[in-house]
Design an enzyme around this catalytic site. Structure first.
Site, PDB file in Angstrom:
ATOM      1  N   CYS A  85       0.836  -1.195   0.000  1.00  0.00           N
ATOM      2  CA  CYS A  85       0.000   0.000   0.000  1.00  0.00           C
ATOM      3  C   CYS A  85       0.879   1.257   0.000  1.00  0.00           C
ATOM      4  O   CYS A  85       1.559   1.519  -0.975  1.00  0.00           O
ATOM      5  CB  CYS A  85      -0.976  -0.048   1.174  1.00  0.00           C
ATOM      6  SG  CYS A  85      -2.409   1.052   0.994  1.00  0.00           S
ATOM      7  N   HIS A 193      -3.299  -5.910   0.940  1.00  0.00           N
ATOM      8  CA  HIS A 193      -2.621  -6.118   2.223  1.00  0.00           C
ATOM      9  C   HIS A 193      -2.531  -7.599   2.608  1.00  0.00           C
ATOM     10  O   HIS A 193      -3.424  -8.123   3.285  1.00  0.00           O
ATOM     11  CB  HIS A 193      -3.377  -5.381   3.328  1.00  0.00           C
ATOM     12  CG  HIS A 193      -3.273  -3.898   3.269  1.00  0.00           C
ATOM     13  ND1 HIS A 193      -2.310  -3.191   3.957  1.00  0.00           N
ATOM     14  CD2 HIS A 193      -4.012  -2.974   2.598  1.00  0.00           C
ATOM     15  CE1 HIS A 193      -2.467  -1.894   3.723  1.00  0.00           C
ATOM     16  NE2 HIS A 193      -3.492  -1.736   2.899  1.00  0.00           N
ATOM     17  N   GLU A 195      -0.590  -8.760   4.855  1.00  0.00           N
ATOM     18  CA  GLU A 195      -0.378  -8.807   6.308  1.00  0.00           C
ATOM     19  C   GLU A 195      -1.685  -8.718   7.081  1.00  0.00           C
ATOM     20  O   GLU A 195      -1.710  -8.981   8.293  1.00  0.00           O
ATOM     21  CB  GLU A 195       0.585  -7.687   6.732  1.00  0.00           C
ATOM     22  CG  GLU A 195      -0.009  -6.309   6.896  1.00  0.00           C
ATOM     23  CD  GLU A 195      -0.310  -5.587   5.581  1.00  0.00           C
ATOM     24  OE1 GLU A 195      -0.730  -4.415   5.633  1.00  0.00           O
ATOM     25  OE2 GLU A 195      -0.114  -6.192   4.501  1.00  0.00           O
TER      26      GLU A 195
END
EC number: 6.3.5.3
Length: 223
Positions: A85, A193, A195
């Site tokens: 991002c 994302h 994560e």
């Protein structure tokens, strides 16, 4: 293996990145943007958020932070660098990845899960996925439209640098591109994302294999 998790004013995914590294079985440490050394680290994770409030444009001010010269050094040494991002935006600003991230076509902030396709599983970031595998990662961005010139796009295709595409393009990205790597294959940037995709309880664990792939690739070279 030990990851540096960079922290800028406005970072808001640094803890998620830290958790992803620990979950993949390696060490991690937060590193402030004012630091001038990444000695002792084997890789860099650049998290999402709004570094320096996205003033000027996303990633612009972070690109001149003191720690950036060390990020470039580790990248030049072939160590893995992942920017997610805002991290992806920073990597394009500092020239480690080609192209730029523009405002979404809708001019709206998009926050939801997106289906993605692994279009190159021969990288240090995707080698635990199947070619063509569909995964679910969250997206959360207002400036996620990946843009590049036709010349750069042809280079990306020729070098197999496009690794991740949107199934239903949410932001107008060129050719549905969601993530790319550099020519050497050790620097990766993506808007979605991984994560935030570590637990089925939270909706998806599709991101686990990306971090495990990074660790696997490093260990194959160094252990």
């Amino acid at each position: 293996m030990k990851f540096a998790v960079l922290v800028f004013p406005g970072s808001n995914c640094d803890r998620d990145m830290f958790n992803a590294a620990i979950k993949s079985g390696v060490e991690a440490e937060y590193v402030d943007y004012r630091e001038t050394s990444l000695s002792g680290f084997d890789g860099v994770l650049i998290p999402g958020g709004f570094s320096f409030g996205d003033y000027l444009r996303s990633g612009a001010m972070a690109s001149v932070a003191p720690i950036i010269s060390e990020v470039k050094r580790l990248a030049a040494e072939g160590k893995p660098v992942l920017g997610v991002c805002n991290g992806f935006q920073i990597l394009t600003e500092i020239g480690l990845l080609p192209g730029a991230l523009l405002h979404n076509d809708s001019h709206l902030f998009i926050s939801r899960n997106e289906e993605l396709e692994i279009v190159n599983n021969h990288t240090a970031f995707t080698n635990l996925y199947e070619q063509g595998e569909k995964v679910i990662y969250p997206v959360a961005h207002g400036e996620g439209h990946y843009y590049c010139t036709d010349e750069i796009y042809q280079q990306l295709k020729a070098n197999n640098q496009i690794i991740l595409k949107y199934v239903n393009n949410p932001n107008g990205s060129y050719d549905d591109i969601a993530g790319i790597v550099n020519e050497k294959g050790n620097v990766c940037g993506m808007m979605p994302h991984p994560e935030r995709a570590l637990e089925t309880l939270l909706g998806t664990d599709s991101g686990v294999k990306l971090f495990e792939a990074m660790v696997k690739s490093w260990r194959e070279q160094h252990v």
